[in-house]
Enzyme design. Sequence first.
Site, PDB file in Angstrom:
ATOM      1  CG  HIS A 149      24.075  18.337 100.888  1.00 41.44           C
ATOM      2  ND1 HIS A 149      23.770  17.201  99.827  1.00 41.44           N
ATOM      3  CD2 HIS A 149      25.056  18.912 100.375  1.00 41.44           C
ATOM      4  CE1 HIS A 149      24.942  17.119  99.253  1.00 41.44           C
ATOM      5  NE2 HIS A 149      25.745  18.260  99.318  1.00 41.44           N
ATOM      6  CB  CYS A 157      28.811  18.239 100.778  1.00 44.62           C
ATOM      7  SG  CYS A 157      28.984  20.038 100.120  1.00 44.62           S
TER       8      CYS A 157
END
Length: 494
Positions: A149, A157
Amino acid sequence: MTAFRQTWLAAVALGALALSGCVEESAMPRSGRHYVPMSMELQQAIREKEMRTHAPILIRAFKKESELEVWKQDSSGKMALLKTFPMCRWSGQLGPKVREGDRQVPEGFYAVTPGSLNPNSSFYLSFNVGYPNSFDKQLGRTGAHIMVHGDCSSMGCFAMTDSQIADIYALTREAFGGGQTQVQLQSYPFRMTPENLARYRNDPNIAFWRNLKQGNDVFEVTQKPVVTAACNGRYGFGSETCGAPPDPAIATAVANKERQDEIKVAELVAKGTKAVKRLYRDGDMHPVFKETIIADGSPTRPVGTTRNGISRSDAIGFTPIELPVEDYKTHKAKGRTPLQIAELAQQQQVNAAAVAEAGKSDAAKSEASKTDPAKAEPGKTSTATATPAGSVAQPDLPSSATALVSTRKEEPQASVFQRMLGSVGLASGTAEPDPAKVQEITPHPVNVPLPPRRQASATVSPPARAPGDKVSELIGGTQRLAPANLAGSFSKLQ
């Protein structure tokens, strides 16, 4: 539209949102971000490499190097490297994700599907990598919602800048539009080179990493997505069924590559490459972002963040620590976490550097304070004597001052400093001079050197910040950097 109908539609919308659960899992686009086009630079790169816009893609991520590669199928039917994106942030340490909340970025082979795309992400755009896969589940690993992202903020992430995720998302969307059913994402702790394998050969994760290298070698030989299977706690490659015979030609090529790499590893070990454990305070970011933050000199340097800011920005200036593996295991045996071990090792390095620097400074001052009688200038009387430890040696007096003192035949040969201090009552053990006798001396100018400064103590307190911790100074201890969009200096990297 009546007021009743408006109220009814609003209630239906709220109910749909409630049923959707986590916002990150919402797949229906509510903004135009889902349709953002590729950047002109990326479109130009696709044309230059003679690729189709809708051709399949494959993603490879390398944590230690903080890089994410996008490969795309070319006219030969094989994957070719399209672009390498510098990773803005990843969290945790080298090694696989094991449980929910450990901040680890997973390592392994994952599948991104059309349903993984999230155009409504609170991190601008995102897609789910597919953790945990069947291999992770076989080992009982937990956690969910691991994304690629934007926003440069990571809690396990792969965090990119907003402009980067816009291009990566668009490439994935167009590949699905061209008929690709899933995009393989290969996540590695580092590039599987002999140099890295030699350095981390005794890391507790080395068996798992060698298993990942087998898949890496299959990809590098075939330049096609790797077929995997979960086989009793290990990845199997070449077939979705464990134990199925691999393609003989591929198996031979992979075996040859593995053999050549092992020879290089053995040569590096023989040349003295140390086995180490690499530790981070909390993940890392690509040097291009660190260097830009430092060069800008501002704690609000825009690196593409728009909402949440860089995660744990206090860790940006932390230089990764590489400890001998045995030292790391000793710390682990005492119950310390990797973060605690990393911070302790860094403080020890700071202390050692401070003591070494203090030693050099003291040695230089001591050498400068010594007087060599054999090299004294003509007409200059040397008064150098053995100096007790901890005291400050007095310098030789100029000849003019010596002459003045020598005219006092009837008085002891007191130093000029004692006479000066005695005049104000500070010369311990020295009687005040007889004013009548002092008047008998004809005064004339005397150039007397100032007393030397007291030597610095060898005890030095360690600095409050880590070496090279310029970024921490810039951010002033804040946990976030102000949001902004990446532009200008990064356009060539996207």
